[in-house]
Design a protein around this motif. Structure first.
Motif, PDB file in Angstrom:
ATOM      1  N   HIS A 198      -3.572  78.227 -30.296  1.00 28.53           N
ATOM      2  CA  HIS A 198      -5.014  78.107 -30.509  1.00 28.53           C
ATOM      3  C   HIS A 198      -5.557  77.022 -29.572  1.00 28.53           C
ATOM      4  N   ASP A 199      -6.205  75.986 -30.115  1.00 32.22           N
ATOM      5  CA  ASP A 199      -6.691  74.914 -29.240  1.00 32.22           C
ATOM      6  C   ASP A 199      -5.904  73.626 -29.444  1.00 32.22           C
ATOM      7  N   TRP A 200      -4.648  73.757 -29.866  1.00 37.47           N
ATOM      8  CA  TRP A 200      -3.773  72.612 -30.084  1.00 37.47           C
ATOM      9  C   TRP A 200      -2.624  72.614 -29.080  1.00 37.47           C
ATOM     10  N   VAL A 201      -2.234  71.431 -28.657  1.00 38.89           N
ATOM     11  CA  VAL A 201      -1.040  71.248 -27.831  1.00 38.89           C
ATOM     12  C   VAL A 201      -0.172  70.188 -28.485  1.00 38.89           C
ATOM     13  N   GLU A 202       1.135  70.469 -28.599  1.00 39.16           N
ATOM     14  CA  GLU A 202       2.079  69.465 -29.075  1.00 39.16           C
ATOM     15  C   GLU A 202       3.104  69.210 -27.984  1.00 39.16           C
ATOM     16  N   MET A 203       3.339  67.914 -27.693  1.00 37.87           N
ATOM     17  CA  MET A 203       4.325  67.497 -26.695  1.00 37.87           C
ATOM     18  C   MET A 203       5.347  66.617 -27.402  1.00 37.87           C
ATOM     19  N   TYR A 204       6.606  67.023 -27.356  1.00 36.65           N
ATOM     20  CA  TYR A 204       7.631  66.300 -28.106  1.00 36.65           C
ATOM     21  C   TYR A 204       8.419  65.366 -27.195  1.00 36.65           C
ATOM     22  N   TYR A 205       7.730  64.667 -26.316  1.00 39.32           N
ATOM     23  CA  TYR A 205       8.391  63.700 -25.437  1.00 39.32           C
ATOM     24  C   TYR A 205       7.426  62.547 -25.175  1.00 39.32           C
ATOM     25  N   GLY A 206       7.987  61.393 -24.807  1.00 38.12           N
ATOM     26  CA  GLY A 206       7.169  60.202 -24.599  1.00 38.12           C
ATOM     27  C   GLY A 206       6.918  59.494 -25.917  1.00 38.12           C
ATOM     28  N   THR A 207       6.586  58.210 -25.826  1.00 40.58           N
ATOM     29  CA  THR A 207       6.274  57.403 -27.006  1.00 40.58           C
ATOM     30  C   THR A 207       4.872  56.829 -26.846  1.00 40.58           C
ATOM     31  N   TYR A 208       4.021  57.053 -27.836  1.00 41.25           N
ATOM     32  CA  TYR A 208       2.625  56.637 -27.755  1.00 41.25           C
ATOM     33  C   TYR A 208       2.238  55.879 -29.022  1.00 41.25           C
ATOM     34  N   THR A 209       1.484  54.793 -28.836  1.00 38.90           N
ATOM     35  CA  THR A 209       0.893  54.107 -29.982  1.00 38.90           C
ATOM     36  C   THR A 209      -0.417  54.803 -30.339  1.00 38.90           C
ATOM     37  N   GLU A 210      -0.967  54.449 -31.482  1.00 37.00           N
ATOM     38  CA  GLU A 210      -2.257  55.006 -31.899  1.00 37.00           C
ATOM     39  C   GLU A 210      -3.335  54.683 -30.861  1.00 37.00           C
ATOM     40  N   ALA A 251      -6.405  63.138 -30.154  1.00 38.87           N
ATOM     41  CA  ALA A 251      -4.998  62.870 -29.824  1.00 38.87           C
ATOM     42  C   ALA A 251      -4.376  62.001 -30.904  1.00 38.87           C
ATOM     43  N   ASN A 252      -3.175  62.394 -31.343  1.00 38.73           N
ATOM     44  CA  ASN A 252      -2.456  61.634 -32.363  1.00 38.73           C
ATOM     45  C   ASN A 252      -0.982  61.572 -32.009  1.00 38.73           C
ATOM     46  N   PRO A 253      -0.371  60.384 -32.131  1.00 37.45           N
ATOM     47  CA  PRO A 253       1.075  60.304 -31.879  1.00 37.45           C
ATOM     48  C   PRO A 253       1.853  61.011 -32.979  1.00 37.45           C
ATOM     49  N   LEU A 254       2.952  61.670 -32.613  1.00 33.24           N
ATOM     50  CA  LEU A 254       3.826  62.318 -33.580  1.00 33.24           C
ATOM     51  C   LEU A 254       4.861  61.321 -34.091  1.00 33.24           C
ATOM     52  N   MET A 255       5.309  61.525 -35.315  1.00 34.39           N
ATOM     53  CA  MET A 255       6.189  60.574 -35.964  1.00 34.39           C
ATOM     54  C   MET A 255       7.493  60.372 -35.192  1.00 34.39           C
ATOM     55  N   ASP A 256       8.047  61.459 -34.648  1.00 30.39           N
ATOM     56  CA  ASP A 256       9.333  61.377 -33.951  1.00 30.39           C
ATOM     57  C   ASP A 256       9.176  61.265 -32.442  1.00 30.39           C
ATOM     58  N   GLY A 257       7.982  60.895 -31.988  1.00 26.55           N
ATOM     59  CA  GLY A 257       7.736  60.785 -30.562  1.00 26.55           C
ATOM     60  C   GLY A 257       6.931  61.955 -30.051  1.00 26.55           C
ATOM     61  N   GLY A 258       6.064  61.684 -29.062  1.00 26.09           N
ATOM     62  CA  GLY A 258       5.249  62.742 -28.503  1.00 26.09           C
ATOM     63  C   GLY A 258       3.825  62.679 -28.998  1.00 26.09           C
TER      64      GLY A 258
END
Length: 455
Positions: free
Chosen positions: A384-396, A424-431
């Motif tokens: 849809h209009d969502w993208v999830e990237m499971y790499y990199g580490t991001y703070t809020e 944009a929101n950081p994922l719990m396990d990174g990304g």
């Protein structure tokens, strides 16, 4: 050098396959897939995800007891036993639906026609092959000698509406007002029809046989209600809509066998989701007298004619969103070849290797626009209009800084794409989880010439 590495990988793979086959002998999954081949697929995901420098050596050092334990665990996980276990290099395997497992963040499924495990996104969704033959045979055995045997046997049908509908439909049944009895190909309980076990196929056949009996016993009631539905459906057809007609009234009994008033589907000949002459679907709820004034006219038998004519005047077949256009630019198959497939098909699977791994994309027609859902298993996903990237580490804070900028500003995308980040929101396990601005930029497309251009 690349050739030497490839040869070494092939040699290692052959050695590991032989090792697994020797330990697991003739052990099979429920659908007849050799367990050794399925386990090999899982171990290759483990090797790729872990990037362990001694990965091959660790796998070669497994003894028969370890291999048998791993095989038994995988067998349980694929049988939906709520099983979870770790592969030798640390990747977690968890049960999903029957015939599928989650390996790390990647969904892998069985296919009765092919040995091994396969990415869910790259596996056919329709009813086909050995499981379809088994289903038809099981139905014929269960209804043999019964009056409802006259309804016939089902065949696969694909209808595109607001969603892709892979169906199993019977021929029109005249004693029930020529209603078409149908079920969804996803009713096996497996992730994919081809992943269903023989037990699941038998269970679906039993359920369909009950539908056939219900249709036979209630055929007069169904015919009366279908007659009212047909009148309502024909009254919806605009007088200035050339070639539009009701082609079928369909009925799915699964959730309404005991209901007095039934819901139906109407199939029209109209302008379909690809802006071509084709099937247009409408849903008519039960109690149609109460609903008739609120049930809108499908655009495929009304406004879509004008939209199609406006596109044709510009030399276009339809529109294409930027994500789909980006996939076409990146795919080795070539833009023209993929678009040629979409002149006749409603969707096209595109797979190729990227800097992040193997990419699988479904390009599909919706409301005159070619759209895309993209997956690099366990690494990158667009839906849809969502993208999830499971790499990199991001703070809020770092994630918030991305809002309003282009997704192209993020490092290591699997292909070149330019779309604006709305959230944009950081994922719990990174990304990151990103929401993109809608509407995406749409361009015009001519699938016959293979051209894409701005409005």
């Amino acid at each position: 050098m690349k050739m030497e590495v490839k040869d070494q990988v092939q040699s290692n793979g052959a050695r590991l396959r032989a090792q697994l086959s020797a330990a697991l002998a003739d052990m099979m999954l429920a659908n007849g897939t050799p367990l050794a081949v399925a386990l090999f697929s899982a171990l290759m995901v483990d090797l790729r995800r872990s990037q362990h420098p001694d990965g091959w050596s660790i796998l070669f050092d497994m003894d028969d007891s370890q291999i048998v334990t791993l095989g038994a665990n995988l067998l349980d996980a694929l049988a939906d036993a709520r099983q979870a276990f770790d592969l030798p290099l640390g990747t977690r395997v968890q049960s999903d639906e029957i015939g599928s497992v989650l390996i790390g963040r990647e969904f892998w499924v069985t296919d009765v026609a092919r040995p091994g495990l396969f990415p869910l996104e790259a596996t056919r969704r329709d009813a086909h092959g050995i499981n379809l033959e088994l289903l038809r045979y099981a139905i014929s055995q269960q209804v043999r000698g019964k009056p409802w045997q006259r309804i016939g046997l089902p065949s696969p049908v694909f209808i595109v509406d607001s969603d892709a509908r892979h169906l199993i439909q019977f021929p029109p049944f005249q004693p029930a007002g020529n209603v078409v009895l149908q079920r969804s190909a996803s009713d096996t309980g497996a992730s994919r029809f081809c992943s269903a076990t023989p037990t699941q196929i038998e269970a679906l056949a039993t359920s369909i046989a009950v539908d056939m009996e219900t249709l036979w016993k209630r055929r007069r009631l169904v015919a009366e209600q279908a007659r009212d539905v047909r009148v309502l459906a024909e009254n919806k057809i605009p007088k200035d809509a050339p070639g539009v007609a009701v082609r079928a009234i369909a009925l799915d009994f699964e959730e309404q066998r005991a209901d007095e008033c039934l819901a139906f589907y109407v199939e029209y000949d109209g302008i379909d989701e690809a802006m071509r002459p084709g099937v247009v679907l409408d849903y008519i709820p039960a109690h149609i007298t109460a609903w008739s004034m609120f049930n809108p006219v499908p655009s495929g038998i009304s406004g879509r004619f004008a939209e199609r004519d406006a596109l044709r005047a510009l030399g276009a077949d339809g529109e294409i969103e930027e994500f789909a256009a980006a996939i076409l630019r990146a795919a080795p198959e070539g833009q023209a070849a993929i678009l040629a497939r979409l002149t006749r098909d409603y969707e096209a699977l595109v797979s190729f290797t990227t800097n992040l791994g193997e990419l699988h994309a479904i390009l599909f027609w919706r409301d005159g626009c070619i759209k895309a859902e993209v997956d690099v298993p366990g690494v990158f996903m667009k839906y849809h209009d969502w993208v999830e990237m499971y790499y990199g580490t991001y703070t809020e804070h770092e994630a918030n800084e991305l809002i309003g900028s282009s997704i192209a500003s993020i490092d290591r995308l699997p292909f070149d794409i330019d779309a604006i980040i709305a959230d944009a929101n950081p994922l719990m396990d990174g990304g990151l989880k990103l929401r993109l601005h809608r509407p995406f930029e749409h361009q015009l497309v001519n699938c016959t010439t293979g051209q894409i251009w701005a409005r």
